[in-house]
Design a protein around this motif. Structure first.
Motif, short mmCIF file in Angstrom:
data_model
loop_
_atom_site.label_atom_id
_atom_site.label_comp_id
_atom_site.label_asym_id
_atom_site.label_seq_id
_atom_site.Cartn_x
_atom_site.Cartn_y
_atom_site.Cartn_z
N ARG A 106 0.81 -1.22 0.00
CA ARG A 106 0.00 0.00 0.00
C ARG A 106 0.85 1.27 0.00
O ARG A 106 0.33 2.36 -0.17
CB ARG A 106 -0.96 0.00 1.19
N LYS A 107 2.18 1.14 0.19
CA LYS A 107 3.03 2.32 0.18
C LYS A 107 3.65 2.59 -1.19
O LYS A 107 4.40 3.54 -1.36
CB LYS A 107 4.13 2.16 1.22
N VAL A 108 3.36 1.74 -2.16
CA VAL A 108 3.94 1.89 -3.50
C VAL A 108 3.39 3.18 -4.14
O VAL A 108 2.23 3.53 -3.96
CB VAL A 108 3.61 0.66 -4.37
N GLN A 109 4.27 3.89 -4.87
CA GLN A 109 3.87 5.13 -5.52
C GLN A 109 3.52 4.92 -6.99
O GLN A 109 2.60 5.52 -7.51
CB GLN A 109 5.00 6.16 -5.44
N TYR A 133 -2.63 -6.40 -8.61
CA TYR A 133 -2.96 -6.57 -7.20
C TYR A 133 -2.42 -5.40 -6.36
O TYR A 133 -3.12 -4.87 -5.50
CB TYR A 133 -2.40 -7.90 -6.68
N LEU A 147 -1.79 -2.35 -7.41
CA LEU A 147 -2.62 -1.17 -7.70
C LEU A 147 -3.91 -1.23 -6.88
O LEU A 147 -4.33 -0.24 -6.29
CB LEU A 147 -2.95 -1.11 -9.19
N PHE A 148 -4.50 -2.42 -6.82
CA PHE A 148 -5.73 -2.57 -6.04
C PHE A 148 -5.46 -2.24 -4.56
O PHE A 148 -6.24 -1.53 -3.92
CB PHE A 148 -6.26 -4.00 -6.20
N VAL A 168 -3.12 -0.33 -3.28
CA VAL A 168 -2.85 1.11 -3.09
C VAL A 168 -4.14 1.89 -3.18
O VAL A 168 -4.43 2.75 -2.34
CB VAL A 168 -1.85 1.61 -4.16
N GLU A 169 -4.93 1.57 -4.21
CA GLU A 169 -6.11 2.38 -4.47
C GLU A 169 -7.21 2.16 -3.45
O GLU A 169 -8.06 3.02 -3.23
CB GLU A 169 -6.61 2.09 -5.89
N SER A 172 -6.51 1.47 -0.26
CA SER A 172 -6.00 1.76 1.08
C SER A 172 -6.45 3.15 1.54
O SER A 172 -6.34 4.13 0.81
CB SER A 172 -4.46 1.70 1.07
N GLN A 173 -6.95 3.20 2.76
CA GLN A 173 -7.38 4.48 3.32
C GLN A 173 -6.34 5.02 4.29
O GLN A 173 -6.48 6.10 4.83
CB GLN A 173 -8.70 4.29 4.09
N ARG A 174 -5.30 4.23 4.53
CA ARG A 174 -4.33 4.64 5.54
C ARG A 174 -3.26 5.53 4.93
O ARG A 174 -2.96 5.45 3.75
CB ARG A 174 -3.68 3.39 6.16
N TRP A 216 0.22 6.78 3.86
CA TRP A 216 1.39 6.00 3.44
C TRP A 216 2.69 6.58 4.03
O TRP A 216 3.73 5.98 3.95
CB TRP A 216 1.49 5.92 1.92
N LEU A 263 -9.82 -9.04 -10.08
CA LEU A 263 -9.12 -7.77 -10.03
C LEU A 263 -9.15 -7.13 -11.41
O LEU A 263 -9.03 -7.83 -12.41
CB LEU A 263 -7.65 -7.97 -9.62
N LYS A 287 -9.29 4.92 -10.90
CA LYS A 287 -8.39 5.07 -9.76
C LYS A 287 -6.93 5.31 -10.15
O LYS A 287 -6.10 5.55 -9.29
CB LYS A 287 -8.42 3.79 -8.89
N PRO A 298 -1.34 5.32 -9.32
CA PRO A 298 -2.65 5.54 -8.69
C PRO A 298 -2.82 7.03 -8.36
O PRO A 298 -1.86 7.69 -7.95
CB PRO A 298 -2.57 4.72 -7.40
N ASN A 325 -4.24 8.40 -5.88
CA ASN A 325 -4.04 8.76 -4.48
C ASN A 325 -2.57 8.77 -4.06
O ASN A 325 -2.25 8.89 -2.89
CB ASN A 325 -4.87 7.88 -3.55
N ARG A 326 -1.65 8.63 -5.03
CA ARG A 326 -0.23 8.79 -4.72
C ARG A 326 0.36 10.01 -5.44
O ARG A 326 1.54 10.25 -5.36
CB ARG A 326 0.55 7.54 -5.11
N THR A 373 5.05 11.88 -8.23
CA THR A 373 4.74 11.18 -6.99
C THR A 373 5.85 11.46 -5.99
O THR A 373 6.85 12.09 -6.34
CB THR A 373 4.64 9.67 -7.21
#
Lengths: 504, 172
Positions: free
Chosen positions: A445-448, A491, A493-494, A496-497, A499-501, A503, B12, B92, B109, B111-112, B136
């Protein structure tokens, strides 16, 4: 208005002058050494009494240094408000710096040996994203430093602690995780690669010593050789071996001393989702990092560390805007059990299932195509050059150099067999290495951003290179199955997109 | 109420069967014009060497031959490369692909995304194209750079992506 705010604009302790002297000297060493060259040239050309001239210049320079440090101290004021710290400084060019508390990622303190006597600290603020503007408070009392640190702790967003059980755990008192002793200093010192750099510096030093010294050494060597001749060949060999050993022991000694200076009484502790490391003999360094900010956790060892069964651990946080150097939190030496413990601590439940043991049998390998293309790229062309050279000149001597072929093939195979990756729902661990190991771990989830690249050769073989960019650098998986690469990409991307937390 | 339903990998969203958006129709022409400029400069340089040589250089024919081949490759390359470039704007994320021999697909994404930039040179403006750059955290320079977008598309994308990135910032 809070108590701290009521103090208004304050000056640092007068001992901050020491800090400013240090800063000015640092600035001169860093930027202005070249500009001292004209001065040196002047001294060389000067026909009068050089000694008194040097005395005069040194006195003037010292006085100027002290005066400017005092001036900088005098004009340095700070004020702690509810939401921010404001710093005003500058003698000629005035500067005002407002640092908002919620922009501060961490507070690091430093204590040199003079400050230590008076129990004063230099506080530095980590502000990610700031344009290289560095905030610091020199020579402040311990109570103020601790007050600042506790203010920041209170401001830690509660997002990280999601359920109550966690929050209770957070409130627990600081736990010491690791303490390094003298044995560890020896390990750090011996594994320090910089020791080898000293060799590189020794050459020019010998050159600088001047002809006379060189002649003296040559004379000495000659007489010594003359005496040795009496003892024969083996005595000569012994002397050379002894000399080399002596140099090596000297270098090891230096780097162990350097390790003690930097890491003496190193202590790593954990509280409120924050790692804290303190260590150093003359200057005590204190670093803190919030575990939620860690982008990549890394454990690495070279040949020496491998013999000790130890790793150097580092956790890096997002690189800030203009300065590409990322902030890293380092544990200079730790065993495998502690490596796994720190990894679990940093990534919390998200990293709990993944192993960072490099010898874990579950690691997946890269395609053998990686080995093949490496050999084709790095071994074949030089080998062909050698063969062509032989054919062109008719001289068979270059053929001996072909001995490097089996060696590089062997090394490439070794690198391939150590290359591997392992992932679960939340994160990925990559291992690599030649003699030792290097393990990189991160959370999806931290991937940019993610890139998949394929060369024509890779396309034919159904493999691809997957590269995952994090805010502190990228992790590459070359030559993995193309299907796996796209599935992993989709997966991640899913993850990351959805994730509400935060990063970082 | 927080929900976390299980998602099977087959469901997915995948990038396998999507239509890549092409770049601006006139982007190939623009690239050819830009490259003609580069080539003209090289030809002038070569002429200087030919007619006012600082030192005598042999192999005149070979040199012009190499320049000719290089020039032909330079001018025809956009015809091959530009159709291979394309992008997909999804709900997204945004995906960009490029490359003829070494092919790459990059996904970011929303959001980044830290910030978005559009730019255009005078030549771009003449052909009605623009460049979109996405940034990013932690990356040096533009992390995704899409050249040759229709100018209005680039602007629309900039506004939309900023909106999406801003929405995700408010959430976190």
């Amino acid at each position: 208005m809070s108590k701290a705010d009521a103090l208004g604009w304050q000056r640092a302790s007068p001992l901050a002058v020491v800090f400013f002297i240090g800063r000015i000297v640092q600035a001169i060493v860093k930027n202005a050494v070249q500009s001292l060259a004209p001065l040196a040239a002047f001294l060389v050309a000067y026909r009068g009494d050089v000694k008194s001239m040097i005395t005069i210049i040194a006195t003037v320079a010292t006085v100027a240094l002290i005066v400017s440090a005092v001036l900088r101290y005098w004009f340095f004021r700070f004020r702690i408000e509810d939401e921010q710290i404001r710093i005003r400084e500058g003698v000629v060019r005035k500067k005002q710096l407002d640092i908002k508390f919620d922009r501060i990622q961490g507070v690091n303190t430093e204590q040199n040996f003079i400050f230590r006597i008076f129990n004063l600290f230099t506080v530095r603020f980590d502000t990610a994203g700031s344009a290289g503007e560095e905030g610091y408070l020199p020579a402040v009392r311990q109570s103020l430093a601790e007050d600042l640190q506790s203010r920041l702790r209170l401001r830690t967003p509660v997002v990280e602690a999601e359920d109550e059980a966690q929050a209770v755990e957070d409130a627990s008192p600081e736990k010491t995780l690791l303490r390094l002793g003298l044995g560890d200093m020896v390990r750090i010192g011996l594994a320090d690669r910089r020791a080898l750099l000293v060799f590189a510096f020794l050459g020019p030093v010998f050159e600088q010593m001047g002809e006379q010294t060189q002649r003296a050494i040559a004379d000495y060597a000659e007489t010594a050789a003359g005496q040795l001749a009496a003892f024969g060949y083996w005595a000569g060999v012994m002397v050379v071996v002894g000399f080399v050993l002596f140099i090596l022991i000297l270098l090891a000694g230096f780097s162990i001393i350097a390790a003690v200076l930097r890491y003496h009484d190193f202590q790593l502790s954990f509280a409120d989702n924050r790692l804290r490391a303190v260590g150093g003999l003359l200057t005590r360094h204190e670093n803190t990092m919030r575990t939620g900010k860690v982008q990549v956790f890394r454990a690495r060892q070279g040949l020496v560390m491998r013999m000790f069964g130890r790793f150097k651990l580092s956790a890096s946080q997002a690189a800030s805007g203009k300065t590409p150097t990322n902030k890293t939190f380092t544990v200079p030496v730790a065993d495998l059990a502690f490596t796994e413990r720190l990894h679990r601590l940093i990534f919390d439940e998200e990293g709990r299932r993944l192993s960072v043991r490099p010898d874990d049998a579950r690691f997946l390998r890269m395609s053998p195509m990686w080995f093949r293309s490496r050999v084709l790229q790095w071994t074949l062309p030089p080998a062909m050059v050698i063969v062509l050279l032989t054919l062109a000149t008719g001289d068979l001597a270059p053929l001996r150099m072909l001995l490097f072929v089996p060696l590089t093939v062997l090394l490439t195979y070794q690198a391939w067999s150590r290359f591997g990756y392992l992932y679960d729902e939340d994160g990925l661990v990559r291992r690599s290495g030649l003699f030792g190991w290097r393990v990189d771990a991160f959370l999806f989830r931290k991937v940019q951003r993610i890139t998949i690249k394929q060369s024509p050769f890779q396309r034919r073989r159904g493999v691809a290179t997957l590269r995952m960019y994090l805010a502190s650098g990228s992790v590459r998986l070359p030559y993995i199955d193309a299907r796996t690469a796209t599935e992993l990409r989709d997966y991640i991307l899913f993850k990351v997109e959805s994730s509400q937390r935060a990063w970082h | 109420m927080f929900q976390n339903p299980e998602i099977s990998l087959e469901h997915l969203p995948s990038l396998d069967h999507v239509d890549w958006q092409p770049l601006h129709d006139r982007y190939v022409a623009e690239q050819v014009v830009a490259r003609t400029g580069t080539l003209a400069f090289l030809v002038v340089l070569m002429c200087v060497v030919e007619f006012a040589p600082p030192v005598e250089i042999p192999l005149t024919l070979l040199r012009w031959g190499v320049l000719g081949l290089f020039g032909a490759a330079l001018l025809t390359w956009p015809l091959v490369a530009v159709p291979r470039q394309g992008y997909i704007v999804r709900d997204k994320d945004i995906v960009f692909r490029a490359g003829v021999l070494w092919r790459s697909v990059t996904a970011i994404p929303y959001n980044r995304i830290q910030h978005v930039e559009t730019s255009s040179t005078p030549l771009n403006r003449h052909f009605g194209t623009a460049t979109l750059k996405l940034f990013t955290a932690g990356g040096a320079g533009g992390d995704m750079k899409i050249d040759g977008l229709p100018a209005d598309t680039a602007e629309q994308l900039r506004v939309m992506i900023l909106e999406k990135a801003g929405a995700s910032i408010e959430q976190s």
